[in-house]
Design an enzyme around this catalytic site. Structure first.
Site, PDB file in Angstrom:
ATOM      1  N   ASN A  44      45.917  39.849  43.824  1.00 23.63           N
ATOM      2  CA  ASN A  44      45.507  39.784  42.702  1.00 23.63           C
ATOM      3  C   ASN A  44      45.986  40.813  41.686  1.00 23.63           C
ATOM      4  OD1 ASN A  44      43.771  41.546  44.189  1.00 23.63           O
ATOM      5  ND2 ASN A  44      42.101  41.415  42.840  1.00 23.63           N
ATOM      6  N   ILE A  45      46.182  40.485  40.357  1.00 19.09           N
ATOM      7  CA  ILE A  45      46.549  40.977  39.289  1.00 19.09           C
ATOM      8  C   ILE A  45      45.711  41.181  38.174  1.00 19.09           C
ATOM      9  CG2 ILE A  45      48.794  41.708  38.098  1.00 19.09           C
ATOM     10  CD1 ILE A  45      50.380  39.819  40.035  1.00 19.09           C
ATOM     11  N   GLU A  46      45.193  42.217  37.823  1.00 20.72           N
ATOM     12  CA  GLU A  46      44.120  42.276  36.837  1.00 20.72           C
ATOM     13  C   GLU A  46      44.897  42.729  35.515  1.00 20.72           C
ATOM     14  OE1 GLU A  46      40.626  44.187  38.204  1.00 20.72           O
ATOM     15  OE2 GLU A  46      40.311  42.580  39.450  1.00 20.72           O
ATOM     16  N   CYS A  55      44.273  35.555  40.277  1.00 22.74           N
ATOM     17  CA  CYS A  55      44.046  35.883  41.884  1.00 22.74           C
ATOM     18  C   CYS A  55      44.947  35.891  42.753  1.00 22.74           C
ATOM     19  CB  CYS A  55      43.051  34.611  42.298  1.00 22.74           C
ATOM     20  SG  CYS A  55      41.304  34.548  41.563  1.00 22.74           S
ATOM     21  N   GLU A  57      45.615  34.230  45.435  1.00 26.25           N
ATOM     22  CA  GLU A  57      46.082  32.789  45.664  1.00 26.25           C
ATOM     23  C   GLU A  57      46.801  32.042  44.859  1.00 26.25           C
ATOM     24  OE1 GLU A  57      43.056  34.171  45.684  1.00 26.25           O
ATOM     25  OE2 GLU A  57      41.513  32.993  46.751  1.00 26.25           O
ATOM     26  N   CYS A  88      38.195  30.929  44.408  1.00 25.07           N
ATOM     27  CA  CYS A  88      37.314  30.522  43.249  1.00 25.07           C
ATOM     28  C   CYS A  88      37.980  29.304  42.855  1.00 25.07           C
ATOM     29  CB  CYS A  88      37.805  31.480  42.078  1.00 25.07           C
ATOM     30  SG  CYS A  88      39.390  31.243  41.201  1.00 25.07           S
ATOM     31  N   CYS A  91      41.642  28.504  41.358  1.00 28.12           N
ATOM     32  CA  CYS A  91      42.193  28.429  42.602  1.00 28.12           C
ATOM     33  C   CYS A  91      42.622  27.250  43.438  1.00 28.12           C
ATOM     34  CB  CYS A  91      42.439  29.573  43.284  1.00 28.12           C
ATOM     35  SG  CYS A  91      42.983  31.295  42.615  1.00 28.12           S
TER      36      CYS A  91
END
Ligand code: THU
Length: 134
Positions: A44-46, A55, A57, A88, A91
């Protein structure tokens, strides 16, 4: 193509180390198995603006599709909570675009050795997909 779930789970956990999640502190890794045996991983990359977060995935799926892969057999998802981690809704929708809901396996890991698998169609019943665009 045999699906080695344990190997996918291990690769998902390995990918988790690259998670960029300074806002949630929730680190996730994923490993996506392609039809030819190739595995793409993702984390995941915020973002400071929050909503652009991606996310693990989707990172894996987008990496694969952007390199010409569209046939997928399974994905493993690993988090840090010690609970089975399910994708989620967004995804699940992205997986539905490329994966056969009757056969594609979504593997939810609880730890390195405990996991459970579901068909995509079980996790995402009555989905809207390209077959509805008639
Ligand atoms: N996240 C994932 O990467 N995969 C999931 O299956 C659930 C949530 C990420 C999104 C966000 O960066 C953080 O976990 C908290 O929701």
């Amino acid at each position: 193509m045999e699906i080695n779930m344990q190997n996918l789970v291990e690769k998902a956990y390995a990918a988790k180390q690259y998670a960029y999640a300074p806002y949630s502190g929730f680190h996730v890794g994923a490993a996506l198995l392609c039809g030819d045996g190739t595995i793409f991983t993702g984390c995941n990359i915020e973002n400071a603006a929050y909503s652009p977060a991606n996310c693990a995935e989707r990172t894996a799926v987008f990496k694969a599709v952007s390199e010409g892969y569209r046939s997928f057999l399974a994905i493993a998802v690993a988090g840090s909570s010690g609970e089975y981690l399910a994708p989620c809704g967004v995804c699940r929708q992205v997986l539905m675009e490329f994966c056969d809901p009757d056969s594609f396996l979504v593997i939810l890991a609880k730890n390195q050795t405990q996991y459970q698998s579901f068909r995509l169609g079980e996790l995402f019943p009555h989905a809207f997909s390209k077959t509805d665009l008639v």
